[in-house]
Design a protein around this motif. Structure first.
Motif, short mmCIF file in Angstrom:
data_model
loop_
_atom_site.label_atom_id
_atom_site.label_comp_id
_atom_site.label_asym_id
_atom_site.label_seq_id
_atom_site.Cartn_x
_atom_site.Cartn_y
_atom_site.Cartn_z
N SER A 100 -30.41 14.63 23.12
CA SER A 100 -31.46 15.14 24.01
C SER A 100 -30.79 16.10 24.98
O SER A 100 -29.79 15.74 25.60
N MET A 147 -30.80 5.90 29.54
CA MET A 147 -31.00 7.21 30.16
C MET A 147 -31.55 7.10 31.58
O MET A 147 -31.08 7.79 32.49
N ALA A 148 -32.54 6.23 31.77
CA ALA A 148 -33.17 6.11 33.09
C ALA A 148 -32.17 5.67 34.16
O ALA A 148 -32.10 6.26 35.25
N VAL A 198 -25.15 13.26 42.83
CA VAL A 198 -25.57 14.61 43.27
C VAL A 198 -25.87 14.60 44.76
O VAL A 198 -25.46 15.50 45.50
N LYS A 227 -23.87 16.78 47.66
CA LYS A 227 -24.55 17.68 48.60
C LYS A 227 -24.18 17.33 50.04
O LYS A 227 -23.91 18.21 50.86
N LYS A 242 -24.41 13.08 29.81
CA LYS A 242 -23.36 14.06 30.13
C LYS A 242 -23.90 15.18 31.00
O LYS A 242 -24.96 15.74 30.70
N PHE A 287 -31.37 18.82 28.21
CA PHE A 287 -32.30 19.25 29.25
C PHE A 287 -31.70 20.38 30.07
O PHE A 287 -30.53 20.30 30.45
N ARG A 288 -32.48 21.38 30.33
CA ARG A 288 -32.07 22.41 31.30
C ARG A 288 -33.27 22.66 32.20
O ARG A 288 -34.14 23.49 31.92
N ALA A 294 -29.64 26.50 35.99
CA ALA A 294 -29.95 25.07 35.87
C ALA A 294 -28.86 24.46 35.02
O ALA A 294 -28.53 24.96 33.97
N GLY A 295 -28.29 23.35 35.49
CA GLY A 295 -27.23 22.70 34.74
C GLY A 295 -27.78 22.05 33.48
O GLY A 295 -28.94 21.71 33.41
N THR A 296 -26.90 21.92 32.49
CA THR A 296 -27.33 21.29 31.25
C THR A 296 -27.02 19.81 31.29
O THR A 296 -25.92 19.42 31.68
N ILE A 297 -27.97 19.01 30.91
CA ILE A 297 -27.76 17.56 30.81
C ILE A 297 -27.99 17.15 29.37
O ILE A 297 -28.98 17.54 28.75
N LEU A 298 -27.04 16.40 28.83
CA LEU A 298 -27.15 15.94 27.45
C LEU A 298 -27.17 14.42 27.42
O LEU A 298 -26.46 13.77 28.18
N PHE A 299 -27.97 13.87 26.55
CA PHE A 299 -27.95 12.42 26.35
C PHE A 299 -27.79 12.17 24.86
O PHE A 299 -28.61 12.60 24.05
N PHE A 300 -26.69 11.53 24.49
CA PHE A 300 -26.41 11.29 23.08
C PHE A 300 -25.61 10.01 22.93
O PHE A 300 -24.61 9.82 23.62
N LYS A 301 -26.08 9.15 22.04
CA LYS A 301 -25.44 7.87 21.77
C LYS A 301 -25.15 7.08 23.05
O LYS A 301 -24.05 6.53 23.23
N GLU A 305 -29.55 8.34 34.79
CA GLU A 305 -30.12 9.44 35.59
C GLU A 305 -30.11 9.08 37.08
O GLU A 305 -29.81 9.92 37.93
N ALA A 350 -35.80 10.86 32.30
CA ALA A 350 -36.10 9.65 31.53
C ALA A 350 -37.58 9.58 31.18
O ALA A 350 -37.95 9.21 30.07
N GLY A 397 -31.31 11.59 18.05
CA GLY A 397 -30.03 12.26 18.15
C GLY A 397 -29.76 12.70 19.58
O GLY A 397 -29.85 11.90 20.51
#
Lengths: 182, 197
Positions: B64, A153-154, A164, A168, A82, B66-67, A71-78, A157, B77, B62
């Motif tokens: 977040s 974020m929403a 994505v 595909k 990512k 997700f995996r 599973a890929g990592t998703i980061l949300f910061f400031k 996403e 979200a 700070g």
């Protein structure tokens, strides 16, 4: 005399419980179990869930285990969303452009080379979208999506989902094209 | 009789150990009381700095992380809203106040579902948030099953003050209308050990 010894033993055994020391408590319980004092139980929950697997971690801190990449990592910061796409930067760049076009964003501008890329676009309401790409490996591209000045974020996403889906679709088309050529 | 002598001897040894070491155990495992929608839960407190001020301090969001495999179709979200709602409730109950800009503490979290997170990966992901190497004992942990890790980071000093996690097997068929309740319980079970178990 016997009573005194029993009293000392029990007081000593109770000490770790009173001081709240988990390590000592567990040790006391284990020893108690070994020497035949029934009725104690060591709480071991979580051991199956958290496991020592040092061998999988390289010196650089990169995890070599295949499972973690499932599973890929998703980061949300400031405000930055990512993520990583398991494709080369050229492939990702085309998908990002197509996804933005299909989403009917306007003022789509940007540039790319073999190392990195950057794209900006605008929504119908004038909110700016920034997408940055970075070539990590021949088949791995890091991406950062920012929606508006503060980030969202929403919405980020959703844009990621557009990309994505496009990736595909492009992959299916590439496979079909390859098999037709054969 | 022999057994009693042995117990007495071990107890004295324990007493000396506690007296000398001051019982400096840093990591703790706890069994949650009640966790609807989660099976085999366990709470792990991995990092605790002494004397973390809580009352009348401020917190903001700070990192977040997700995996979660795409096949589960989980909206990140929505998940973020659930977790931040639960965290806000728990932290304000402890006397903290939310402040979006320049808070005292950054509250970060990581969630994995049907995937694993290694502690090293988590620390690497936090590079922007933390300065230098993390000042906690690096353990060889893979957070398996379903996991939610909550971190408290001192914003100015960029240091990790507290890390707690709940590991469990989430019920995949849990009703949508009860997901906030499940999240509230999971967050409560972790945060109740903040700042100190």
């Amino acid at each position: 005399m016997k009573k005194n010894k029993t009293y000392i033993a029990l007081t000593g055994a109770m000490l770790p419980f009173l001081t709240g020391c988990g390590i000592v408590r567990i040790t006391v319980l284990s020893v108690a179990a070994v020497i035949g004092l029934a009725g104690y139980a060591v709480y071991k929950t979580g051991e199956g869930a958290v496991t020592g697997v040092k061998k999988f971690v390289s010196k650089t801190g990169q995890v070599a285990s295949g499972t973690s990449k499932a599973a890929g990592t998703i980061l949300f910061f400031k405000g930055n969303f990512k993520t990583e796409y398991p494709y080369g930067i050229r492939f990702v760049w085309i998908s990002v452009n197509t996804a933005c076009s299909n989403a009917m964003f306007t003022d789509i501008k940007g540039s790319v080379d073999a190392l990195s890329g950057s794209l900006t676009a605008k929504t119908r309401t004038g909110t700016e979208i920034k997408i940055s790409l970075k070539n990590v490996e021949s088949n791995l591209t890091k991406a950062s999506i920012r929606y508006g000045v503060k980030g969202n974020m929403a919405e980020s996403e959703k844009i990621n989902n557009f990309i994505v889906s496009e990736l595909k679709l492009m992959q299916i088309q590439a496979v079909q094209s390859h098999s037709t050529t054969k | 009789m022999k057994h009693l002598k042995l117990i007495a001897f071990i107890s004295i040894l324990m007493f000396i150990t506690v007296a000398i070491s001051g019982c400096s155990q840093k990591k703790s495992v706890f069994k949650p009381d009640n966790t609807p929608g989660l099976t085999q839960p366990s709470v792990h407190v991995q990092v605790i700095k002494e004397g973390i001020p809580v009352k009348e301090t401020t917190f903001g969001w700070g990192m977040s992380m997700f995996r979660i495999p795409e096949k589960y179709g989980i909206s990140l979200a929505t998940l973020n809203t659930r977790i931040t709602t639960s965290l806000t409730k728990e932290l304000t109950a402890k006397g903290m106040r939310f402040k979006a800009d320049a808070p005292d503490y950054y509250i970060s979290y990581a969630v994995a579902f049907g995937a694993e997170i290694h502690e090293v990966e988590l620390d690497n992901a936090y590079r922007d948030l933390l300065k230098g190497h993390l000042e906690h004992e690096q353990s060889d942990l893979f957070y398996k099953q379903g996991v939610m890790i909550i971190d408290v980071v001192e914003r100015k000093e960029k240091t990790l003050l507290w890390r707690g996690a709940i590991l469990a097997q989430p019920d995949k068929n849990w009703p949508e209308e009860r997901k906030q309740e499940r999240c509230d319980t999971a967050v409560h079970e972790v945060i109740k050990y903040f700042p100190k178990p």
